[in-house]
Write an enzyme that holds these catalytic residues in place. Structure first.
Site, PDB file in Angstrom:
ATOM      1  N   ASP A 152       0.824  -1.208   0.000  1.00  0.00           N
ATOM      2  CA  ASP A 152       0.000   0.000   0.000  1.00  0.00           C
ATOM      3  C   ASP A 152       0.858   1.258   0.000  1.00  0.00           C
ATOM      4  OD1 ASP A 152      -2.083   1.751   0.179  1.00  0.00           O
ATOM      5  OD2 ASP A 152      -2.558   1.334   2.277  1.00  0.00           O
ATOM      6  N   ASP A 353      -1.912   6.476  -6.420  1.00  0.00           N
ATOM      7  CA  ASP A 353      -2.177   5.457  -5.406  1.00  0.00           C
ATOM      8  C   ASP A 353      -2.178   4.059  -6.026  1.00  0.00           C
ATOM      9  OD1 ASP A 353      -2.945   4.490  -2.846  1.00  0.00           O
ATOM     10  OD2 ASP A 353      -5.013   4.345  -3.539  1.00  0.00           O
TER      11      ASP A 353
END
Ligand SMILES: *[C@@H]1O[C@H](CO)[C@@H](O)[C@H](O)[C@H]1NC(C)=O
Length: 471
Positions: A152, A353
């Site tokens: 992440d 992201d």
């Protein structure tokens, strides 16, 4: 922060047999090798798409696309709330203070952990760390055992489910980490500076157990979180190990998907895996996110080959120093710039992201993109909107004639999107434009990044793109 001496015992290729996906029937059949390999150009790890049957912890094969969209919405809301938390003009009300652990079945020790929590995060259990996130493996402890972890770029703390799971662990691929079986495990006391960092790292306060162990609370949007003991142990990748790594030993883990063991945080923060390994490897990482039908891509940490990339400055935002921002400067469809004023592209902070599936654009930009793509595909039968995706067509992304879409960034870096980066299949007979409008935070999502090599050079504050990184 402690330096992590690099144990360069050897850099032999460390391989784990992993299957290759057979797209026709959604199973993995032939064999390639997962790699965990350290050489002069850094640490190289295999990265799997969360829905690839070749993932060591694949999502359920019957997961409907609506679950992906729901998760994506929650992730966007979470990222937007991170920014809002730091924005004095839109500070949300303080979190409610219902006990985090209230209502959960507690095993031995859970009560003590509950009692020691000074505060709570306003979440209910249920879904979703990792629906959109890619996975890799990480070794932990001495002797090292291997865990499947979601990767992440939008969070910092690394954590994994940890025995005795005082409150809750989900079923995961492989055994749960048992600190008692590691000769190098230690808990981190409340007085340690790393405990003090947690507020900045997780945006939630830390707590202190009765036995003076630092407790972290990591939360990820609607309903997923991990709470447990801040800990320290040797982290390893293949034959290369890094002692003294700080991470969370999760005792209450809600919302893990796909049977992964935990999460690797790569954001810009002292406690992220990137920053903890950086004294040995350098402050940069790169990845190639594979498509769901590909067996694997890669995550590399450390030095990289700079020549192949075109760069855009890493933008910063006072709203969140740990996230990666870029400046979108233009979009074109079939070579024609969209009919919007250039200032519209930068009208919202834009995060790049790894865990968001659908790119979010300022509404005016999205509307112009949707119109231009629909016009370019004028001969293709339209399909009804699917949830937040309102520009849909009959057919599949790989078969439709999709116009070239270029996303340009400040400094000249450009993502020249292929059809697979423009449309996403939402069911067997429908493909939709994989973009959506937003009013608060723009996001460059992972559908658009797939198959490109993307480098995050924190040391030089730039992000680079190169085509052809993986399939
Ligand atoms: C390091 O290993 C990676 C992955 O195996 C490989 O692609 C790269 O070429 C290697 N770099 C050097 C300098 O040997």
């Amino acid at each position: 922060m402690e330096l992590l001496p690099l144990v360069l015992a050897c850099s032999l290729l460390f391989t784990i047999a992993t299957p290759v996906r057979d797209i026709t029937n959604d199973v993995c059949i032939s064999q390639i090798s997962d790699f965990q390999h350290l050489n002069s150009s850094g640490l190289h790890l295999t990265l799997h798409h969360p829905q690839s049957p070749c993932s060591p912890a694949p999502l359920p094969s019957d997961l409907p696309f609506s679950a992906v969209v729901t998760h994506d919405e929650a992730r966007i809301a979470h990222l937007a709330s991170r920014l809002a938390k730091n924005d004095p003009s839109s500070r949300p009300p303080p979190p409610t203070t219902a006990s985090l652990l209230h209502g959960h079945r507690k095993k031995d020790g859970g009560g003590q952990l509950a009692a020691s929590l000074a505060s709570s995060v306003p979440l209910t259990p249920g879904t979703s760390v990792g629906v959109g996130n890619y996975v890799t493996r990480l070794g932990l402890g001495t002797p090292a055992t291997s865990y499947v972890m979601v990767v992440d770029t939008g969070s910092s703390l690394t954590w994994l489910q940890c025995s005795p799971c005082s409150v809750l662990c989900h079923r995961q691929a492989g055994p749960i980490f048992d600190p008692r079986a590691s000769g190098t495990y230690a808990t981190v006391p409340c007085s340690a500076s790393q405990c003090g960092e947690l507020q900045t790292t997780t945006l939630n306060p830390s707590a202190c157990s009765r036995s003076n162990v630092c407790i972290y609370q990591a939360s990820y949007g609607d309903s997923s979180y991990s709470v447990g003991y801040l800990s320290k142990d040797t982290v390893s990748f293949g034959s290369d190990s890094f002692p003294g790594f700080y991470y969370g030993c999760g005792q209450d883990n809600e919302g893990l998907f796909g049977r992964s063991a935990g999460l690797i945080g790569l954001a810009k923060n002292k406690l992220s895996l990137l920053y903890q390994l950086a004294p040995s490897l350098g402050y940069s990482f790169s990845y190639c996110l594979p498509t769901s039908s590909s067996s694997a891509g890669y995550l590399s940490i450390g030095s990289y080959n700079p020549g192949q990339y075109s760069y855009t400055p890493m933008a910063s935002s006072e709203l969140d120093a740990s996230l990666y921002f870029v400046s979108l400067s233009g979009l074109s469809v079939s070579g024609s710039p969209l009919a919007v004023s250039p200032s519209e592209y930068g009208s919202l902070p834009t995060i790049i992201d790894s865990g968001t599936v659908i790119t979010r654009l300022p509404t005016s930009v999205y509307t112009a993109l949707s119109k231009a793509v629909a016009a370019a595909m004028g001969g293709t039968a339209r399909a009804p909107a699917y949830s937040i995706l309102d520009t849909c067509f009959q057919g599949s992304a790989s078969q439709l004639r999709v116009p070239a879409v270029d996303m340009a960034f400040a400094g000249g870096a450009t993502l020249k999107l292929a059809a697979r980066n423009v449309l996403i299949d939402v069911d067997d007979s429908t493909a939709c434009l994989a973009f959506a409008p937003t009013g608060n935070t723009a996001i460059i999502g992972n559908t658009q990044q797939q198959t490109f090599s993307v480098v995050y050079d924190v040391a030089q504050s730039k992000i680079g793109f190169a085509a052809g990184g993986c399939s």
